[in-house]
Design a protein around this motif. Structure first.
Motif, mmCIF file in Angstrom:
data_model
loop_
_atom_site.group_PDB
_atom_site.id
_atom_site.type_symbol
_atom_site.label_atom_id
_atom_site.label_comp_id
_atom_site.label_asym_id
_atom_site.label_seq_id
_atom_site.Cartn_x
_atom_site.Cartn_y
_atom_site.Cartn_z
ATOM 1 N N GLN A 128 1.073 -1.499 -0.432
ATOM 2 C CA GLN A 128 -0.459 -0.137 -0.174
ATOM 3 C C GLN A 128 0.388 1.177 0.313
ATOM 4 N N GLN A 129 2.253 1.768 0.445
ATOM 5 C CA GLN A 129 3.111 2.229 0.294
ATOM 6 C C GLN A 129 3.868 2.378 -1.224
ATOM 7 N N ASN B 196 -6.315 -6.121 -6.443
ATOM 8 C CA ASN B 196 -6.203 -7.322 -5.278
ATOM 9 C C ASN B 196 -6.635 -8.384 -6.570
ATOM 10 N N PRO C 207 -11.370 -4.135 0.281
ATOM 11 C CA PRO C 207 -9.630 -4.454 0.681
ATOM 12 C C PRO C 207 -9.028 -3.736 1.673
ATOM 13 N N PHE D 288 -23.022 -5.441 -4.752
ATOM 14 C CA PHE D 288 -21.706 -6.360 -3.622
ATOM 15 C C PHE D 288 -21.034 -5.055 -3.334
ATOM 16 N N ARG D 289 -19.976 -4.555 -2.400
ATOM 17 C CA ARG D 289 -19.653 -3.566 -2.055
ATOM 18 C C ARG D 289 -18.327 -4.719 -1.347
ATOM 19 N N TYR D 290 -16.758 -4.531 -1.531
ATOM 20 C CA TYR D 290 -15.780 -4.665 -1.405
ATOM 21 C C TYR D 290 -15.328 -4.152 -1.220
ATOM 22 N N GLN E 95 -13.403 2.854 6.818
ATOM 23 C CA GLN E 95 -14.405 2.421 6.502
ATOM 24 C C GLN E 95 -15.383 2.342 8.200
ATOM 25 N N TYR F 221 -19.423 -6.983 1.504
ATOM 26 C CA TYR F 221 -20.595 -7.213 2.367
ATOM 27 C C TYR F 221 -22.080 -6.522 1.147
ATOM 28 N N GLU G 260 -24.822 -3.375 0.339
ATOM 29 C CA GLU G 260 -25.996 -2.589 -0.015
ATOM 30 C C GLU G 260 -26.272 -1.507 -0.810
ATOM 31 N N GLU H 27 -17.931 1.398 -8.344
ATOM 32 C CA GLU H 27 -19.074 1.653 -6.872
ATOM 33 C C GLU H 27 -18.970 0.788 -5.914
ATOM 34 N N SER H 28 -18.836 -0.488 -6.624
ATOM 35 C CA SER H 28 -18.994 -1.561 -5.661
ATOM 36 C C SER H 28 -17.573 -1.744 -3.868
ATOM 37 N N PHE H 29 -17.144 -0.777 -4.716
ATOM 38 C CA PHE H 29 -15.607 0.346 -3.486
ATOM 39 C C PHE H 29 -15.289 1.092 -2.960
ATOM 40 N N GLU I 68 -5.872 1.790 -4.512
ATOM 41 C CA GLU I 68 -5.858 2.057 -2.770
ATOM 42 C C GLU I 68 -7.755 1.668 -2.988
ATOM 43 N N LEU I 69 -7.981 2.161 -4.113
ATOM 44 C CA LEU I 69 -9.603 1.056 -4.520
ATOM 45 C C LEU I 69 -9.467 0.063 -3.690
ATOM 46 N N GLY I 70 -8.090 -0.896 -4.439
ATOM 47 C CA GLY I 70 -8.660 -2.301 -4.610
ATOM 48 C C GLY I 70 -8.955 -3.204 -5.828
ATOM 49 N N VAL J 92 -1.327 -0.106 9.698
ATOM 50 C CA VAL J 92 -1.786 -1.150 8.521
ATOM 51 C C VAL J 92 -0.819 -0.491 7.953
ATOM 52 N N GLU J 93 -0.812 0.794 7.195
ATOM 53 C CA GLU J 93 -0.480 1.527 6.299
ATOM 54 C C GLU J 93 0.840 1.428 6.446
ATOM 55 N N PHE K 297 -9.813 -12.652 -4.326
ATOM 56 C CA PHE K 297 -11.289 -12.839 -4.444
ATOM 57 C C PHE K 297 -11.841 -12.707 -6.036
ATOM 58 N N GLN L 237 -6.817 -2.667 2.341
ATOM 59 C CA GLN L 237 -6.058 -1.066 3.129
ATOM 60 C C GLN L 237 -7.116 -0.030 3.219
ATOM 61 N N GLN L 238 -8.363 -0.388 2.994
ATOM 62 C CA GLN L 238 -9.815 0.272 3.289
ATOM 63 C C GLN L 238 -10.164 0.526 4.503
ATOM 64 N N PRO M 32 -11.033 -12.024 1.939
ATOM 65 C CA PRO M 32 -11.900 -10.942 1.851
ATOM 66 C C PRO M 32 -13.071 -10.342 2.690
#
Lengths: 446, 446
Positions: free
Chosen positions: A204-205, A268, B202, B198-200, B209, B192, B194, A286-288, A263-265, B262-263, A271, B204-205, B189
Motif C-alpha cells: 500500500q506504500q 486485488n 480491500p 455488492f461492496r468490497y 470505513q 457486504y 448495500e 461503485e462496489s468499492f 488504494e481502491l482495491g 496497517v498503512e 477474491f 488498506q481501506q 476478503p
C-alpha cells in the motif's frame, strides 16, 4: 555435435532463435524449438530449415524425456511458475539450463546436485534481471580494481513505449508480461538497503515512494522499488555498500494514478467477482466506493482514496473508460483479472508501435579520499514486432550466453548461477554493442 | 449411555466443561476432555471426578482413532486451522461434530457424506459466530411470521474490556485469539451488500470505513466490516434484504490508530525480519519510514501514513512504547508476529480484569405499509478469569447445543449446519438467560 533445446516460442523468442539459428549453422550444431502452440512454433521457425520445431506439453513426461535426453543445454522461456518443473527435468536428465527468470529458492536448493553433476543452471540472464547484472558487475569490478569503495548503488530499469508511439496519458503500453505489471509489488515483499539499514515497503506504500530519474536524451522518469534488493549486496560482492536499491522505471505520473487503483482495491487478486459480465466497469468501481448523491463518481473516487485535487491522475483513469457503461468482458474474475483484461486492450502495443527499454545504474564511491559518481545508462528503441527492444534485450543475452557455454568459455563455472562472472558479462556486453545495446557511461568527481 | 468428547482445554473451555459435567452427572453420560497440554487439562478437569482427562495429539492417528471411536459427539475447541482434520476424523469414525469456528469450504464439501451417514456437523455455534446467528434468526423468524419484509440488517459484535478494567488509551485488551485481532481483515476478503449492490473493502481501506454505533447503557462504539456478509443473505433466509453487513465493534478511535500501523506495514505477515532481537521497536519503525533529520519520528510516521494532525492516534501508538529503545523480543518474525508479541504484553487481560462482550442487531423492515426499526442488544460483563464473558458466551451455546443433540431434540437436522433452526436457537437463547445472557429488544415505527 552440440544440441540446443529452446522451450517457448512466444513473442520474446524471435531474436534468440534468429541468433542461435545462425550460430548453429556456422558450427553445425542442432537446435530444437518446443512449444505447445503450433502457430507460434511455425511463425518462429519456418524461416530456418535446420531448426526442428516440436509441439510439446511440459506435463507429458514421456515427451519431455525424449526432448531433454537428446539435447545438451535447455534455454527456457517458459513462464516463471513453470521454471521449477523445467529445472527438475534438467537435473533428472543432467542438462545445462539457461533462463531469464528470477532464481527462486526452489532452484537455489538444487545447487548441490547441479554442482556435483558438473552442470550450470544460469538464471536471470535476460534484460531485467539480466543486462542489469552484466553491466552492474562490469562497473563494480572496474571501480573495485581501481581501489574504489562503493557506498551507494541505485539501479533502475523499465520496459516502456517509445515516445513516437506514446499515444496515451499513462505513457505506457504492455511490451512484456501484462500480468506481472498489474500484480507488481504483490507476493514478493519489497526490501532495500538505505544508510546501512534494512527498509521495507508494504504494497500500500509502494507507489507512493517514488524517485525522480533523468536519463540523458530520454527525459524524465519516476522509479519505484522492485522486489528484494538486499540479496544483491552479496551477489554483486558489494560488502561495503550502505545503500542499495533496484527499481522499476515509469514515465512521471504513472505511479500516482496507479496508486489510486491500488488504494481502491482494483488490483486485488484475492477474491472473485461473480457474474462480472453483468456489471459495467462503473458498477465495479461503485462496489468499492461509498454511495453519496451529492458527489460525482470521480469526486468520490478521489476522496475515497485520500487525494485532494489530482486532475492529472483522474484524467488517466478517465481515459481507461472505467467511469462509463461498458460491460465487463469476463464472466468472473478477481478485480486484478478484470483490470488486466481491460488494460490489455487499452495499453496494447500495436504492430506499428515501437517499444523502448531504459536502464540507469548510479554508483557513488570513494577513491583515494575523493568522492565520485558513476552513471551508466542504456536506452534501446525497438522495431516493428517481433523485433521489439524487449525481445532483443531479453533474448540476445540468453543466446550469447548459451553460445559461450557450448564453446567451452564457461567451463570454470558450475552450479546455480547468476551472470556476474567476468567470463560471461564481458563477451555478452561486447557482442550486444553490435546490436545497438550500448551503455553510456559518465564518471565525475563530486 | 451417551459419550461426549471435548477437544481442547484452553481458557475458553471453562464454562463449557462445567456445564457439561453437570449435565453428564444428571444423565449418567460420560465425558472425556482431551488436550496436548497436561497442565491445562488438570486445571480444567480436576474438580470433576467423573470427567476423563486424556493427553492427546491430533497428529497421532492411533490415539485419535481410540478417542473418536469411543464417543458419540465431538466438541472441537481446536484452533481454526485444525478443524478440517477434526472433521475428517469425525467423518471417518462417523461422529457428530460441534464447533464455534467458521464453516469452511472444506467442511462444506463434506455435506454429502455427513448427511448420508445421518450426522450433524454444527459450525459457528459460539459467540460471534454463534449467538449472533441464534438471536438474528429469532428476530428474523419473528418479523417474517408477522408479515414483515426486512430490507436492512446490520449486525455488530465485539469482545472488549469492561469499562472498570479499561486502563489504556486503545480501550482494548485481548480476551480471545490475539493473532486473529492482529491479522483481522487479511486473508478473507471483506464483502457486504448495500442497496442491493455488492461492496468490497480491500485491506488498506478496512479501518477507514467505520460506522458509529451506540449500545444502550454501554456508550459509543465504532464498527468495521467483518469477512463476507453476503453469504448470510441465504443462510438467514433474507431473500428480500437489500443491505446486509456484519461487523466488529471497537471503542471509538481504535481503528483510526490501528490503521496507521496497517498503512505503515506493521501488520504485514508476508515477510520475515531476520535478527529482529538486535533491533529496537524504533529501528523496526524506521525500516518502514523515510529518514528526514528535520522531523521527529512521530511527525514522520504521521506524514508517511497520510495523516495530518492526529494527536489522539499518536498518543495510542506512543503508549505501545514503539518509539523507544526497548529491544524486540523475537529472534525473527514477520512484522505482524513482532507486533503480536508486543501487544500480547500491552493488551494483556490481567487476572483481576473483567472483559465484556457487546452485540447489536439492527433491522429496518416494512410491515403493513409502515416502516419499523428493531434493535436487539446484548452486553455481558465477565468475572475473574477463567469466568470471562467470552468463555461464557462461546462455551455455553456449544454445551447447550450438544445437550440438545444428545437429548434427541435435533433429530430432524443432518448434514453440515449453522445454528439457524428454531429447534436450536430457541432453547439455547432461553437457557442462556439463566446465565445473564439476555438481549434487550426495542421496536419502533419510523
Amino acid at each position: 555435435m552440440k544440441r540446443i533445446l529452446v522451450l517457448g516460442a512466444g513473442l520474446s523468442s524471435g531474436y534468440l532463435i534468429e541468433y542461435l539459428a545462425n550460430v548453429c549453422e556456422e558450427n553445425s550444431w542442432l537446435m530444437t524449438v518446443a512449444d505447445g502452440n503450433f502457430e507460434a512454433l511455425k511463425a518462429r521457425t519456418s524461416k530456418y530449415p535446420t531448426i526442428k520445431a516440436k509441439r510439446f506439453d511440459l506435463e507429458h513426461e514421456a515427451d519431455a524425456e525424449v526432448l531433454f535426453r537428446n539435447h545438451d543445454v535447455v534455454i527456457s522461456l517458459m513462464p516463471a511458475f513453470l521454471q521449477g518443473q523445467v529445472a527438475t527435468y534438467c537435473l533428472k536428465y543432467r542438462k545445462h539450463l539457461f533462463t531469464a527468470s528470477y532464481c527462486t529458492p526452489d532452484i537455489k536448493g538444487m545447487e548441490g546436485r547441479v554442482k556435483s553433476y558438473g552442470l550450470i543452471f544460469m538464471n536471470e540472464l535476460g534484460l531485467d534481471p539480466g543486462i542489469d547484472h552484466l553491466s552492474a558487475m562490469q562497473m563494480i569490478d572496474k571501480i573495485h580494481a581501481e581501489g574504489g569503495k562503493i557506498h551507494t548503488f541505485y539501479s533502475y530499469a523499465g520496459a516502456l513505449v517509445s515516445p513516437e508511439s506514446d499515444t496515451n496519458p499513462w505513457h505506457y503500453k504492455f511490451t512484456w508480461n501484462p500480468k506481472n505489471v498489474v500484480l507488481a509489488g504483490q507476493g514478493t515483499p519489497v526490501k532495500y538497503l538505505e544508510n546501512d539499514k534494512f527498509r521495507y515497503i508494504p504494497y500500500q506504500q509502494l507507489f507512493k515512494q517514488l524517485t525522480n530519474i533523468s536519463v540523458e536524451g530520454q527525459g524524465d522518469f519516476e522509479g519505484y522499488a522492485n522486489r528484494d534488493s538486499m540479496i544483491y549486496k552479496e551477489i554483486y560482492k558489494l560488502e561495503e555498500v550502505k545503500t542499495l536499491l533496484r527499481g522499476t522505471l515509469r514515465r512521471p505520473g504513472f505511479a500516482k494514478a496507479w496508486d489510486i487503483l491500488v488504494e481502491l482495491g482494483l488490483t486485488n487478486n484475492e477474491f472473485v467477482v461473480e457474474n462480472a459480465n453483468k456489471m459495467t466497469y462503473r458498477d465495479l468501481l461503485e462496489s468499492f466506493l461509498k454511495p453519496d448523491d451529492s458527489m460525482t463518481i470521480q469526486e468520490r473516487l478521489l476522496k475515497h482514496t485520500g487525494r485532494a485535487e489530482d486532475k492529472e491522475s483522474l484524467a488517466k483513469i478517465e481515459w481507461l473508460g472505467i467511469f462509463g457503461d461498458e460491460k465487463i468482458k469476463l464472466q468472473k474474475g478477481t478485480p486484478a483479472e478484470i483490470l488486466l483484461e481491460l488494460l490489455e486492450r487499452k495499453w496494447r502495443l500495436n504492430p506499428e508501435d515501437k517499444d523502448m527499454i531504459a536502464m540507469q545504474h548510479r554508483f557513488l564511491y570513494e577513491k583515494n579520499g575523493k568522492q565520485y559518481e558513476a552513471i551508466a545508462e542504456l536506452t534501446v528503441v525497438g522495431e516493428r514486432s517481433p523485433h521489439t527492444a524487449i525481445a532483443k534485450t531479453v533474448g540476445l543475452p540468453l543466446a550469447i550466453g548459451t553460445k559461450l557455454l557450448l564453446q567451452g568459455h564457461l567451463s570454470h563455472l558450475s552450479g546455480v548461477q547468476l551472470p556476474t562472472d567476468r567470463a560471461i558479462y564481458e563477451p555478452i556486453l561486447n557482442e550486444l554493442k553490435d546490436y545497438g545495446v550500448i551503455f553510456n557511461e559518465k564518471i565525475r568527481e563530486l
